[in-house]
Design a protein around this motif. Sequence first.
Motif, PDB file in Angstrom:
ATOM      1  N   ASN A 194       0.920  -1.147   0.133  1.00 32.53           N
ATOM      2  CA  ASN A 194       0.016   0.053  -0.023  1.00 32.53           C
ATOM      3  C   ASN A 194       1.002   1.313  -0.072  1.00 32.53           C
ATOM      4  O   ASN A 194       0.479   2.110  -0.831  1.00 32.53           O
ATOM      5  N   GLY A 195       1.938   1.053   0.845  1.00 27.36           N
ATOM      6  CA  GLY A 195       2.656   2.376   0.823  1.00 27.36           C
ATOM      7  C   GLY A 195       3.382   2.605  -0.577  1.00 27.36           C
ATOM      8  O   GLY A 195       3.738   3.833  -0.867  1.00 27.36           O
ATOM      9  N   LYS A 196       3.829   1.676  -1.244  1.00 23.10           N
ATOM     10  CA  LYS A 196       4.563   1.752  -2.556  1.00 23.10           C
ATOM     11  C   LYS A 196       3.479   1.865  -3.736  1.00 23.10           C
ATOM     12  O   LYS A 196       3.934   2.090  -4.653  1.00 23.10           O
ATOM     13  N   LYS A 197       2.183   1.865  -3.360  1.00 24.83           N
ATOM     14  CA  LYS A 197       0.990   1.814  -4.391  1.00 24.83           C
ATOM     15  C   LYS A 197       1.415   0.759  -5.289  1.00 24.83           C
ATOM     16  O   LYS A 197       0.984   0.816  -6.569  1.00 24.83           O
ATOM     17  N   GLU A 198       1.504  -0.389  -4.906  1.00 20.50           N
ATOM     18  CA  GLU A 198       1.901  -1.459  -5.841  1.00 20.50           C
ATOM     19  C   GLU A 198       0.768  -2.593  -5.486  1.00 20.50           C
ATOM     20  O   GLU A 198       1.025  -3.796  -5.874  1.00 20.50           O
ATOM     21  N   HIS A 199      -0.249  -2.323  -4.772  1.00 19.65           N
ATOM     22  CA  HIS A 199      -1.206  -3.423  -4.498  1.00 19.65           C
ATOM     23  C   HIS A 199      -2.241  -3.719  -5.720  1.00 19.65           C
ATOM     24  O   HIS A 199      -2.174  -2.965  -6.571  1.00 19.65           O
ATOM     25  N   LEU A 200      -2.567  -4.869  -5.513  1.00 19.81           N
ATOM     26  CA  LEU A 200      -3.498  -5.228  -6.810  1.00 19.81           C
ATOM     27  C   LEU A 200      -4.587  -4.306  -7.081  1.00 19.81           C
ATOM     28  O   LEU A 200      -5.254  -3.858  -6.008  1.00 19.81           O
ATOM     29  N   SER A 201      -4.510  -3.778  -8.309  1.00 22.97           N
ATOM     30  CA  SER A 201      -5.694  -2.898  -8.572  1.00 22.97           C
ATOM     31  C   SER A 201      -6.269  -3.450 -10.018  1.00 22.97           C
ATOM     32  O   SER A 201      -5.077  -3.566 -10.987  1.00 22.97           O
TER      33      SER A 201
END
Length: 163
Positions: free
Chosen positions: A67-74
Amino acid sequence: MAKSDLIFNKVLRILEWFMIVIFALLVLDVLFQVFSRYLLGTSFTWTEEFARFALIWMTILGAAYLNGKKEHLSMDFLYQKFSESNKRKASVLIEVLIFLFALIVMVIGGLNLVYTTLHLEQLSGTLRIPLGYVYAIMPFSGFLIMCFSIYHISKIFNNKNDY
């Protein structure tokens, strides 16, 4: 680089190293279990429980890290069709929803779970450690996610974000 950027990067780096240590301990634990089972002919039950707890911690901390790196699944098929101003609004809305989820489910729910298990003095089966300590990772991770969401929202409002 702003002070908030330095703190953000430092927290991510510490989180990254902590997860590396947990993963290394998990690998060593499983290797020890295999070694003891097949070469020594005995099985230690505590290794299975430790592996389970390490995997829980690594997974929940990994969610905060991603979440911090904005690399979560989306899935961004619809998002990519938005105009720039709508992308900005959608990004803020998404971050607010993530913040609320982390607050309600992870922090409040997690603290309730930790309190309940510590109050009832529940211990793990083999290691005999209070389960509240194992579950404490949930509100901690939720707090990190909330902080990361605030950071991302500030970046969106300062026009320093790719959305």
